[in-house]
Design a protein around this motif. Structure first.
Motif, mmCIF file in Angstrom:
data_model
loop_
_atom_site.group_PDB
_atom_site.id
_atom_site.type_symbol
_atom_site.label_atom_id
_atom_site.label_comp_id
_atom_site.label_asym_id
_atom_site.label_seq_id
_atom_site.Cartn_x
_atom_site.Cartn_y
_atom_site.Cartn_z
ATOM 1 N N VAL A 114 -37.237 69.783 68.814
ATOM 2 C CA VAL A 114 -36.727 70.498 67.779
ATOM 3 C C VAL A 114 -36.548 68.696 67.827
ATOM 4 N N TRP A 115 -34.967 67.885 68.483
ATOM 5 C CA TRP A 115 -34.983 67.136 68.205
ATOM 6 C C TRP A 115 -35.308 65.517 67.023
ATOM 7 N N PHE A 116 -36.847 65.863 68.276
ATOM 8 C CA PHE A 116 -37.174 64.808 67.557
ATOM 9 C C PHE A 116 -38.556 64.711 66.765
ATOM 10 N N GLY A 117 -38.961 66.450 66.623
ATOM 11 C CA GLY A 117 -40.634 66.259 65.973
ATOM 12 C C GLY A 117 -41.106 66.826 66.525
ATOM 13 N N THR A 118 -42.465 66.794 65.233
ATOM 14 C CA THR A 118 -43.543 66.445 66.656
ATOM 15 C C THR A 118 -44.256 65.674 66.545
ATOM 16 N N GLY A 119 -43.835 64.809 66.598
ATOM 17 C CA GLY A 119 -45.064 63.348 66.361
ATOM 18 C C GLY A 119 -44.428 62.238 67.626
ATOM 19 N N ILE A 120 -44.714 61.458 67.673
ATOM 20 C CA ILE A 120 -44.546 60.291 69.011
ATOM 21 C C ILE A 120 -43.561 60.907 69.327
ATOM 22 N N GLU A 121 -42.282 60.588 68.886
ATOM 23 C CA GLU A 121 -41.305 60.788 69.599
ATOM 24 C C GLU A 121 -40.588 61.179 70.482
ATOM 25 N N SER A 122 -41.254 63.011 70.094
ATOM 26 C CA SER A 122 -40.522 64.012 71.290
ATOM 27 C C SER A 122 -41.573 63.990 72.369
ATOM 28 N N LYS A 123 -42.604 62.762 72.185
ATOM 29 C CA LYS A 123 -43.348 62.935 73.938
ATOM 30 C C LYS A 123 -42.508 61.351 74.001
ATOM 31 N N LEU A 124 -42.988 60.744 73.302
ATOM 32 C CA LEU A 124 -42.232 59.788 74.213
ATOM 33 C C LEU A 124 -40.352 60.182 74.743
ATOM 34 N N ALA A 125 -39.889 60.190 74.014
ATOM 35 C CA ALA A 125 -38.694 61.108 74.614
ATOM 36 C C ALA A 125 -39.020 62.093 76.598
ATOM 37 N N ILE A 126 -40.157 62.911 76.030
ATOM 38 C CA ILE A 126 -39.867 63.467 77.519
ATOM 39 C C ILE A 126 -40.783 62.911 78.422
ATOM 40 N N ALA A 127 -42.224 61.601 77.857
ATOM 41 C CA ALA A 127 -42.351 60.719 78.813
ATOM 42 C C ALA A 127 -40.988 59.703 79.346
ATOM 43 N N PHE A 128 -40.148 59.058 78.850
ATOM 44 C CA PHE A 128 -39.023 58.903 79.040
ATOM 45 C C PHE A 128 -38.280 59.560 80.319
ATOM 46 N N PHE A 129 -38.149 60.957 79.854
ATOM 47 C CA PHE A 129 -37.127 61.420 80.497
ATOM 48 C C PHE A 129 -37.365 62.310 82.152
ATOM 49 N N ILE A 130 -38.426 61.728 81.760
ATOM 50 C CA ILE A 130 -38.967 62.265 83.611
ATOM 51 C C ILE A 130 -39.670 60.642 84.207
ATOM 52 N N SER A 131 -39.822 59.586 83.406
ATOM 53 C CA SER A 131 -40.588 58.325 84.488
ATOM 54 C C SER A 131 -39.213 56.937 84.908
ATOM 55 N N PHE A 132 -38.143 58.071 83.437
ATOM 56 C CA PHE A 132 -36.434 56.355 84.323
ATOM 57 C C PHE A 132 -36.309 56.939 85.100
ATOM 58 N N PHE A 133 -36.325 57.589 86.059
ATOM 59 C CA PHE A 133 -35.653 58.463 87.070
ATOM 60 C C PHE A 133 -36.479 57.450 88.889
ATOM 61 N N PRO A 134 -37.097 57.210 88.598
ATOM 62 C CA PRO A 134 -37.850 56.095 89.759
ATOM 63 C C PRO A 134 -37.115 54.990 89.527
ATOM 64 N N ILE A 190 -47.982 61.898 82.644
ATOM 65 C CA ILE A 190 -47.007 63.603 82.452
ATOM 66 C C ILE A 190 -46.876 64.112 81.714
ATOM 67 N N GLY A 191 -45.137 63.406 81.288
ATOM 68 C CA GLY A 191 -44.806 63.651 80.107
ATOM 69 C C GLY A 191 -45.105 63.937 78.903
ATOM 70 N N VAL A 192 -46.077 62.597 78.773
ATOM 71 C CA VAL A 192 -46.264 62.814 77.069
ATOM 72 C C VAL A 192 -47.728 63.998 77.539
ATOM 73 N N VAL A 193 -48.299 64.330 78.495
ATOM 74 C CA VAL A 193 -48.834 65.557 77.971
ATOM 75 C C VAL A 193 -48.603 66.648 77.925
ATOM 76 N N ILE A 194 -47.047 66.654 78.448
ATOM 77 C CA ILE A 194 -46.353 68.509 78.468
ATOM 78 C C ILE A 194 -45.948 67.895 77.001
ATOM 79 N N GLY A 195 -45.186 67.005 76.630
ATOM 80 C CA GLY A 195 -45.009 67.184 75.217
ATOM 81 C C GLY A 195 -46.171 66.823 74.051
ATOM 82 N N GLU A 196 -47.490 67.074 74.709
ATOM 83 C CA GLU A 196 -48.595 67.037 73.139
ATOM 84 C C GLU A 196 -48.754 68.675 74.015
ATOM 85 N N PHE A 197 -48.573 69.508 74.743
ATOM 86 C CA PHE A 197 -49.093 70.457 74.936
ATOM 87 C C PHE A 197 -48.397 71.287 74.203
#
Lengths: 254, 267
Positions: A114-134, A190-197
């Motif tokens: 909803v925040w970032f739309g269906t483009g690459i931005e939302s995929k990046l946001a999910i990928a970031f959110f899931i991978s920045f922790f480690p 994984i994050g990017v694939v979730i975003g694409e799903f």
């Protein structure tokens, strides 16, 4: 040397061939429908006939993974520095950081959409959110585990905070940072694939969804094969970078 | 040593000498009673001397060493080194720790040059100094190796070079050979003396090995258990340069006995 080749190449190859063969026999003997489990040969045919689409969608996914990974590095590392060197910041935000990790990542994907739309931005946001922790956790661990005596040496030579950071703490944290990066790159995929799903219109993830909805199992499996190659490729890139940048780290070479 | 004419010791006899006057260190502990690490220590050393602080583990001798180096502040008492009061870290000190603590991401030579790099010293003869130290410690052919490619003794030799690269007047060594095997340790003892004859700096050496202390030193201060006090000071009148056979003389054995008694291990 010869024994090495046998161990590292021959054995895994034989194992792979056996698995593929058993898979193929299993489908034939139990007469499974192609929709449930296609024969390996059919998946291979699908790859051959659909490779332009697989490649171009794969490239979209790859780009998103790389960007997401870079984001988690350029944001994660400075955050780790702030949190290790500032007690108040650590006390204020560390619990919050842990809390973000208890949120199931898949559950937050629709919101990010909803925040970032269906483009690459939302995929990046999910990928970031899931991978920045480690990235943050491993960098912080690395920065905290500088040998005490090296710090003492630095103090006896009257090094500044900046000198200690640049010349001692950061390089000594690099092996930890790379082990964080290796986890992060896997999670970014994984994050990017979730975003694409969830909402993507391109990438291997959405290709897989489309193939599934069209009951085109061979294509779905072909996408899966490409995704795993992509994951391995990116992981290997990080390992290569590690060997190139910290050749002195001999944990793997021996 | 006329060969070392460029380094015939400090011009000012005060450089490298020092005094500890009623030095005390109390560590404040959270939620527990304060820990008195060092009770009352006084001794002095002159330029070029090798002084050992001998005592049981955890007795506070390392604390004394760090106070001399300005890394720990004394609770009371006064420490003077090279005619000035110690109020914090100062340049003219080289440190060697129990572990080599080389930076694994730097080659041997780059590790050795590290102090000059951060002290911002642009000596014209840096390379000469580094090369002569490498030669002295038999590391010349390993100068471009990674630290992990060296044995423990070689790493500690590199650490010794690093401590000496900026020609400090005083060398502080905290059980530097404690982690090495006995044979390597004896070799390192002779090497340290060789270095000391060339560099002419003062060495303060912390150890819990009686024979090492006696073999290396001009003076051995025997420490009590914590809180540290000096139980006995033993003057070592062995001739310089030392010879490994000195270890097996009656005089040496008598000194070992004296030290053992002072430590309380021989009753």
């Amino acid at each position: 040397m010869n024994g090495d080749i046998i161990k590292k190449i021959i054995y895994p190859t034989v194992g792979f061939i056996i698995t593929i063969f058993l898979w193929d026999r299993y489908v034939v003997i139990f007469d499974l429908s192609e929709v449930v489990l296609p024969r390996p040969g059919i998946i291979f045919e699908s790859i051959l006939s659909e490779y332009p689409a697989l490649l171009s969608e794969g490239f979209e996914t790859l780009l998103a993974c790389v960007y997401g990974f870079i984001l988690s590095i350029v944001i994660g590392i400075p955050m780790a520095v702030l949190m290790t060197d500032s007690k108040p910041l650590n006390l204020m935000f560390y619990p919050l950081l842990i809390a973000t990790q208890s949120v199931p990542k898949v559950a937050i994907a629709p919101i990010l959409l909803v925040w970032f739309g269906t483009g690459i931005e939302s995929k990046l946001a999910i990928a970031f959110f899931i991978s920045f922790f480690p990235m943050i956790v491993d960098t912080a661990t690395g920065l905290r585990s500088t040998p005490k005596e090296l710090l003492e040496l630095a103090r006896s030579l009257k090094c500044s905070y900046f000198q200690i950071f640049v010349k001692i703490r950061f390089p000594s944290a690099l092996p930890h940072i790379f082990s964080g990066a290796k986890v992060a790159i896997t999670l970014a995929v994984i994050g990017v694939v979730i975003g694409e799903f969830v909402g993507g219109s391109d990438g291997l993830g959405s290709l897989l969804m489309v193939a599934n909805s069209q009951i085109n199992a061979p294509l779905a499996w072909a996408a899966l094969v490409f995704l795993s190659f992509l994951g391995i490729f990116l992981y290997v890139l990080v390992v290569l970078a590690e060997n190139l940048l910290i050749p002195w780290n001999n944990t793997y070479s021996k | 040593m006329s060969a070392a004419s460029s380094h015939t010791g400090p011009e000012d006899p005060g450089l490298g000498s020092g005094t500890l006057q009623n030095v005390k260190k109390v560590f404040g502990m959270e939620g527990a009673s304060d820990l008195v690490a060092v009770k009352d220590i006084s001794f002095s050393f002159s330029s070029g001397e090798v002084i050992s602080l001998l005592g049981p583990s955890g007795c506070g001798k390392t604390t004394v060493l760090k106070m001399i180096g300005g890394l720990i502040e004394a609770t009371s008492g006064e420490i003077t080194v090279s005619n000035s009061l110690v109020r914090g870290p100062y340049e003219n000190v080289g440190m060697v720790f129990q572990t080599p603590t080389l930076m694994p991401w730097r080659s041997v030579i780059s590790n050795i040059k590290f102090p000059l790099e951060v002290l911002g010293k642009q000596l014209t003869d840096i390379d000469d100094k580094a090369i002569s130290l490498l030669k002295l410690t038999n590391l010349t052919e390993f100068k471009n190796a990674w630290p992990h490619e060296l044995s423990g003794g070689m790493q500690q030799r590199a650490a010794l070079c690093r401590a000496l690269i900026h020609s400090p007047e005083i060398l502080l060594m905290d059980e530097p050979f404690g982690a090495l095997d006995e044979l390597t340790r004896m070799e390192m003892n002779d090497l340290l003396l060789k270095v000391n004859y060339q560099e002419k700096n003062t060495v303060i050496f912390v150890t819990h090995s009686i024979s090492e202390a006696i073999y290396l030193s001009d003076k051995v201060h025997v420490f009590s258990k914590r809180p540290a006090e000096i139980r006995k000071t033993i003057n070592i009148n062995l001739p310089h340069p030392r010879n490994p056979t000195d270890r097996y003389t009656d005089y040496f054995k008598q000194l070992e006995l004296d030290a053992g008694e002072a430590l309380g291990v021989i009753r």
